[in-house]
Design an enzyme around this catalytic site. Sequence first.
Site, PDB file in Angstrom:
ATOM      1  N   HIS A 122       0.810  -1.219   0.000  1.00  0.00           N
ATOM      2  CA  HIS A 122       0.000   0.000   0.000  1.00  0.00           C
ATOM      3  C   HIS A 122       0.840   1.264   0.000  1.00  0.00           C
ATOM      4  O   HIS A 122       0.343   2.344   0.309  1.00  0.00           O
ATOM      5  CB  HIS A 122      -0.964  -0.022   1.187  1.00  0.00           C
ATOM      6  CG  HIS A 122      -1.950  -1.150   1.110  1.00  0.00           C
ATOM      7  ND1 HIS A 122      -2.613  -1.653   2.217  1.00  0.00           N
ATOM      8  CD2 HIS A 122      -2.390  -1.886   0.057  1.00  0.00           C
ATOM      9  CE1 HIS A 122      -3.414  -2.650   1.838  1.00  0.00           C
ATOM     10  NE2 HIS A 122      -3.283  -2.799   0.545  1.00  0.00           N
ATOM     11  N   CYS A 133       2.892  14.859 -12.558  1.00  0.00           N
ATOM     12  CA  CYS A 133       4.197  14.519 -13.174  1.00  0.00           C
ATOM     13  C   CYS A 133       4.889  13.363 -12.466  1.00  0.00           C
ATOM     14  O   CYS A 133       5.929  12.905 -12.911  1.00  0.00           O
ATOM     15  CB  CYS A 133       5.106  15.753 -13.202  1.00  0.00           C
ATOM     16  SG  CYS A 133       5.812  16.226 -11.591  1.00  0.00           S
ATOM     17  N   ASN A 221      -3.582 -13.029  14.977  1.00  0.00           N
ATOM     18  CA  ASN A 221      -4.479 -11.873  14.909  1.00  0.00           C
ATOM     19  C   ASN A 221      -5.471 -11.939  16.055  1.00  0.00           C
ATOM     20  O   ASN A 221      -5.894 -13.025  16.465  1.00  0.00           O
ATOM     21  CB  ASN A 221      -5.231 -11.842  13.570  1.00  0.00           C
ATOM     22  CG  ASN A 221      -5.838 -10.473  13.288  1.00  0.00           C
ATOM     23  OD1 ASN A 221      -5.123  -9.469  13.248  1.00  0.00           O
ATOM     24  ND2 ASN A 221      -7.137 -10.423  13.113  1.00  0.00           N
TER      25      ASN A 221
END
Length: 254
Positions: A122, A133, A221
């Site tokens: 990311h 640009c 987790n």
Amino acid sequence: MTGFHSSPDQPPRRPLIAILTGAGISTDSGIPDYRGPNGLWRRDPEAEKLVAYDTYMGDPEIRRRSWRMRQESPAFRAEPNAAHEAVTRLERSGTPVRVITQNVDGLHQRAGMPDRKVLELHGTVRTVTCTRCHARSSMQEALARVASGEPDPPCLVCGGILKSATVMFGERLDPQVLGTALGVAKAAEIFLAVGTTLQVQPAASLAGVAAEHGARLIIINAEPTPYDALATEVIREPIGSALPRLLAGLEESV
């Protein structure tokens, strides 16, 4: 473990360990996650607009709010924690390690991981890019301009709109970075998913790709993920203690 060693006249071959990291690995460094119980998006749903590409490009007030948010971001004050340092220790032990991160904080590199071994899916908050640009410059330079009175600093090269060099909602991931990450997931013999809900695609799918190609999948987790059923081990303990212990065990066993 079997299948990880070469013939007796060759040095032992260590397995490739891929580590996919999400916001949960950086919470001990003082950076809040996004989707957890106390995550940024749950506390302030409006904050998502600040990182939505179309809204950002079309609304100068959103851009000004985004720059103010960046000025206050804890990412620039954060230091690597025990989990980041454990990953670096494993890499320095000679074990082949690749980090695939959903985070934009740069803390894996700050902890000593070589740039070439960290895939930032990311992007990074430490750099800004021009949307016209594509010139890149330091985030700290841009924030200094904001502090000096430019609430929405334009590109110094072409005058275009500047944004953080992160992938906003509505933008595609860099296909080269994603392709390399897929290759790592397919080649990994051990794949760790750490501090990620495994809900954001295509990053989350890397866990499934690794499992399908025979990797031992380990998930660390706090909350259940859609890929838990594919994992050989699911750990719900705090990452700051669980990951160093797990990686130390892996280093010994391989």
